[in-house]
Scaffold this motif. Structure first.
Motif, PDB file in Angstrom:
ATOM      1  N   PRO A 215       5.739  -5.614   3.073  1.00 36.24           N
ATOM      2  CA  PRO A 215       6.389  -5.573   1.770  1.00 36.24           C
ATOM      3  C   PRO A 215       5.406  -5.837   0.649  1.00 36.24           C
ATOM      4  N   GLY A 216       5.532  -5.064  -0.399  1.00 35.23           N
ATOM      5  CA  GLY A 216       4.654  -5.240  -1.544  1.00 35.23           C
ATOM      6  C   GLY A 216       3.308  -4.597  -1.402  1.00 35.23           C
ATOM      7  N   ALA A 217       3.047  -3.930  -0.267  1.00 36.24           N
ATOM      8  CA  ALA A 217       1.728  -3.341  -0.045  1.00 36.24           C
ATOM      9  C   ALA A 217       1.552  -2.065  -0.831  1.00 36.24           C
ATOM     10  N   ARG A 218       2.642  -1.402  -1.218  1.00 37.28           N
ATOM     11  CA  ARG A 218       2.543  -0.139  -1.947  1.00 37.28           C
ATOM     12  C   ARG A 218       3.122  -0.283  -3.346  1.00 37.28           C
ATOM     13  N   GLY A 219       2.544   0.468  -4.249  1.00 32.71           N
ATOM     14  CA  GLY A 219       3.108   0.555  -5.581  1.00 32.71           C
ATOM     15  C   GLY A 219       4.222   1.577  -5.618  1.00 32.71           C
ATOM     16  N   GLN A 220       4.834   1.777  -6.787  1.00 39.30           N
ATOM     17  CA  GLN A 220       5.939   2.708  -6.906  1.00 39.30           C
ATOM     18  C   GLN A 220       5.515   4.151  -6.664  1.00 39.30           C
ATOM     19  N   ASP A 221       4.243   4.461  -6.874  1.00 36.12           N
ATOM     20  CA  ASP A 221       3.772   5.834  -6.671  1.00 36.12           C
ATOM     21  C   ASP A 221       3.317   6.071  -5.245  1.00 36.12           C
ATOM     22  N   GLY A 222       3.484   5.091  -4.357  1.00 39.06           N
ATOM     23  CA  GLY A 222       3.107   5.268  -2.958  1.00 39.06           C
ATOM     24  C   GLY A 222       1.670   4.914  -2.655  1.00 39.06           C
ATOM     25  N   THR A 223       0.884   4.574  -3.666  1.00 34.69           N
ATOM     26  CA  THR A 223      -0.508   4.201  -3.427  1.00 34.69           C
ATOM     27  C   THR A 223      -0.585   2.719  -3.100  1.00 34.69           C
ATOM     28  N   ALA A 224      -1.767   2.299  -2.685  1.00 34.54           N
ATOM     29  CA  ALA A 224      -1.941   0.904  -2.310  1.00 34.54           C
ATOM     30  C   ALA A 224      -1.777  -0.001  -3.517  1.00 34.54           C
ATOM     31  N   ALA A 225      -1.037  -1.080  -3.347  1.00 37.10           N
ATOM     32  CA  ALA A 225      -0.861  -2.035  -4.416  1.00 37.10           C
ATOM     33  C   ALA A 225      -2.101  -2.893  -4.544  1.00 37.10           C
ATOM     34  N   PRO A 226      -2.423  -3.373  -5.766  1.00 43.60           N
ATOM     35  CA  PRO A 226      -3.618  -4.185  -5.953  1.00 43.60           C
ATOM     36  C   PRO A 226      -3.593  -5.413  -5.069  1.00 43.60           C
ATOM     37  N   GLY A 227      -4.756  -5.773  -4.551  1.00 46.88           N
ATOM     38  CA  GLY A 227      -4.897  -6.971  -3.767  1.00 46.88           C
ATOM     39  C   GLY A 227      -4.718  -6.788  -2.273  1.00 46.88           C
ATOM     40  N   ARG A 228      -4.130  -5.683  -1.834  1.00 43.35           N
ATOM     41  CA  ARG A 228      -3.914  -5.488  -0.410  1.00 43.35           C
ATOM     42  C   ARG A 228      -4.668  -4.279   0.119  1.00 43.35           C
ATOM     43  N   GLN A 229      -5.438  -3.607  -0.702  1.00 44.61           N
ATOM     44  CA  GLN A 229      -5.961  -2.312  -0.281  1.00 44.61           C
ATOM     45  C   GLN A 229      -7.310  -2.419   0.415  1.00 44.61           C
ATOM     46  N   VAL A 230      -7.543  -1.425   1.288  1.00 46.84           N
ATOM     47  CA  VAL A 230      -8.809  -1.308   1.991  1.00 46.84           C
ATOM     48  C   VAL A 230      -9.293   0.129   1.842  1.00 46.84           C
ATOM     49  N   LEU A 231     -10.580   0.323   2.058  1.00 45.93           N
ATOM     50  CA  LEU A 231     -11.156   1.665   1.986  1.00 45.93           C
ATOM     51  C   LEU A 231     -11.256   2.236   3.387  1.00 45.93           C
ATOM     52  N   ALA A 232     -10.784   3.471   3.546  1.00 45.57           N
ATOM     53  CA  ALA A 232     -10.861   4.169   4.835  1.00 45.57           C
ATOM     54  C   ALA A 232     -11.835   5.329   4.705  1.00 45.57           C
ATOM     55  N   VAL A 233     -12.729   5.459   5.678  1.00 45.26           N
ATOM     56  CA  VAL A 233     -13.728   6.527   5.669  1.00 45.26           C
ATOM     57  C   VAL A 233     -13.707   7.218   7.025  1.00 45.26           C
ATOM     58  N   LEU A 234     -13.620   8.530   7.005  1.00 45.94           N
ATOM     59  CA  LEU A 234     -13.734   9.335   8.221  1.00 45.94           C
ATOM     60  C   LEU A 234     -15.147   9.895   8.252  1.00 45.94           C
ATOM     61  N   VAL A 235     -15.931   9.477   9.237  1.00 44.33           N
ATOM     62  CA  VAL A 235     -17.359   9.793   9.278  1.00 44.33           C
ATOM     63  C   VAL A 235     -17.637  10.796  10.393  1.00 44.33           C
TER      64      VAL A 235
END
Length: 432
Positions: A215-235
Motif C-alpha cells: 500500500p502506498g507504493a504507487r502514485g495515482q498515475d501508476g508510477t512508483a511513489a516517492p520513497g519506495r522506488q528502485v531502479l530496474a535495469v535489463l542488461v
C-alpha cells in the motif's frame, strides 16, 4: 545491430588497409576485423585480451584515455609502449554522436600510415557507427514501459502478455542472455541510458514475498511513489565474464562501486560466505564499496536465457540488493549467487522473524549482545575467531553468550537452537 557494426568495421578496415576493432565507451568489444598478417607485434597483449575477453582492463582504459581520446573529434595517434603491453602504435577514431562519445575504433598504426583523405573517409564511417550506438542506447530507454509491465504484472496471463510485448519490442536482441539489476533506493527518474542496458525503468520497491507493491507504493498515475522506488535495469550479457556488463552498468549508476575490493573481515556479521575470507565483486561476491548517496545498494540476478525467466530474475536482483543492505556497511553490490542464507530467507521470510525466543534479544535494548551472537554463529561457533573478530577477550565473549542464552532460553550447544537464532538474526538484517 551486431551485423551492422561488423559491416561498418570491415568498411573502415578496407579504407585504411588495416584490421580495425570497435569498442564502446566502456572499452567493451563490439566487433573486430579479420587479421591475417604475419606481423608478430600485431597481436600484442592488450589487443589479444580485448578480442579474447571482449573487454579491456581499467588500467588499459586509463592509459589510453590519458591521450585525450574521450575529448577528441578526429583521429588520435598513440605511440607504442611495450611496458604497457602496447607493442604497436594505435590510431584511435573517436565514435561520436551529437558531440557525445559513444565508442572508439582502433587500428594498428604503421609506417607509412593512412593519408588524411583515407582517415577523413574512415571518420565518416565512424559517425555512422556513433548514430547506431546512440540509437541502441535510446531504444533501451524507450522500452521502459514494456520492461516495467513485466516487473509489475501479476502472475499468470498478465505477466505472459507483458513478456510477449517486451520480446517483440526487443526484437532479435531479446533472444540472448540477460541479467536483471536492482539499485535501491533510487531517487528521481530513470537515467536516459545505461551502458549495456536493453531497458531501464523505475518501479516500486517490494518487500520479501510481496507479489504486488505494498500500500502506498504507487502514485495515482501508476508510477512508483516517492520513497519506495528502485531502479530496474535489463542488461545484455556477452563475453567470457557473463555478468561483467551488469557490473559495468552498476559502476556507472553507483560511481563508488567501481573498483570495489573485499567484503570485510572473514565471518563478520552479514557475511555472505562465513569463514571463507573476503569476497570480491569480480568473483560474484558481496562487496562493500563505500557509501553512495542515501545508502544505495545494488543486486544482480543470475543470467537468464529466455525472457519468461525475467520476473524470477528480478526477484533475485531485489533480494540481492536487500542482502547488500543487510550488511553492516552501506553501499554494497551483491550477486544472487553469492548471498548465501539470504537466498532462502528472502524466499520464506516476508518480514523479520518475530519468534518469542529471540524477541527480547532483537529489541533495541541489546544490540551488542545480538551482534556478539551473530558474529559467534558466523564464525561457526569458534570462540577464538569470534573474539578476534569482535576485538574482545574470550572471557568477555563467554559472558555475553551466557547472557544471550538467558535472554532467549536457547542452548547454543544445540544445533536447532543455533539455527533458530542465526535465522532470526539474519532475517532481522535482511528486513532492516
Amino acid at each position: 545491430m551486431k551485423g551492422d557494426y561488423q559491416d561498418l568495421v570491415d568498411e573502415i578496415s578496407a579504407l585504411l588497409g588495416a584490421p580495425a576493432t570497435l569498442e564502446n565507451r566502456d572499452f567493451r568489444l563490439i566487433a573486430f576485423g579479420a587479421h591475417d598478417s604475419d606481423d608478430d607485434l600485431a597481436m600484442d597483449p592488450v589487443r589479444t585480451r580485448s578480442i579474447l575477453t571482449r573487454q579491456s582492463t581499467a588500467a588499459v582504459r586509463s592509459w589510453f584515455e590519458g591521450f585525450g581520446i574521450a575529448r577528441a573529434t578526429g583521429p588520435v595517434r598513440i605511440p607504442a609502449a611495450p611496458d604497457a603491453g602496447v607493442f604497436r602504435g594505435r590510431i584511435c577514431l573517436p565514435v561520436r554522436y551529437r558531440g557525445i562519445v559513444q565508442g572508439y575504433v582502433w587500428l594498428l598504426d604503421q609506417d607509412p600510415g593512412p593519408d588524411a583523405e583515407a582517415l577523413a573517409a574512415a571518420m565518416e564511417v565512424a559517425q555512422r557507427i556513433g548514430l547506431l550506438l546512440a540509437e541502441e542506447a535510446r531504444a533501451g530507454a524507450d522500452l521502459s514501459r514494456e520492461f516495467r509491465a513485466v516487473l509489475t504484472a501479476g502472475r499468470g496471463w498478465q505477466q505472459d502478455m507483458a513478456v510477449a510485448a517486451l520480446r517483440v519490442a526487443l526484437g532479435p536482441g531479446g533472444d540472448g542472455p540477460h541479467a536483471a539489476v536492482c539499485v535501491s533506493p533510487w531517487p528521481g527518474e530513470a537515467p536516459a541510458s545505461v551502458p549495456g542496458a536493453a531497458a531501464v525503468c523505475v518501479v516500486p520497491g517490494r518487500r520479501a514475498g510481496e507479489e504486488e507493491p505494498g500500500p502506498g507504493a504507487r502514485g495515482q498515475d501508476g508510477t512508483a511513489a516517492p520513497g519506495r522506488q528502485v531502479l530496474a535495469v535489463l542488461v545484455r550479457l556477452r563475453g567470457a565474464d557473463p555478468l561483467a556488463p551488469a557490473m559495468t552498468a552498476i559502476s556507472r549508476l553507483m560511481p563508488r562501486a567501481a573498483g570495489a575490493a573485499g567484503a570485510g573481515s572473514p565471518g563478520g556479521p552479514g557475511s555472505a560466505d562465513p569463514g571463507k575470507g573476503a569476497a570480491r565483486v569480480s568473483a560474484a561476491g558481496v562487496s562493500p564499496v563505500g557509501a553512495p548517496p542515501g545508502g544505495m545498494t545494488a543486486g544482480v540476478s543470475d543470467p537468464v536465457r529466455a525472457l519468461p525467466g525475467l520476473p524470477a530474475a528480478w526477484r533475485q536482483a531485489e533480494s540481492a540488493a536487500r542482502a547488500a543492505a543487510a550488511r553492516p556497511r552501506p553501499g554494497a553490490v551483491a550477486q544472487w549467487s553469492a548471498i548465501g542464507p539470504y537466498r532462502m530467507l528472502a524466499a520464506v521470510a516476508q518480514e523479520a522473524l518475530d519468534d518469542p525466543a529471540t524477541r527480547a534479544l532483537l529489541g533495541p535494548a541489546h544490540p551488542e549482545l545480538a551482534r556478539t551472537a551473530e558474529v559467534f554463529l558466523d564464525c561457526a561457533g569458534q570462540a577464538g575467531r569470534a573474539a578476534a573478530a569482535l576485538g574482545i577477550h574470550r572471557q568477555t565473549l563467554y559472558y555475553r553468550l551466557a547472557r544471550v542464552e538467558q535472554l532467549t532460553g536457547l542452548d547454543l550447544d544445540e544445533g536447532e537452537d543455533r539455527l533458530l537464532l542465526h535465522m532470526s538474526l539474519k532475517a532481522a538484517r535482511l528486513h532492516g
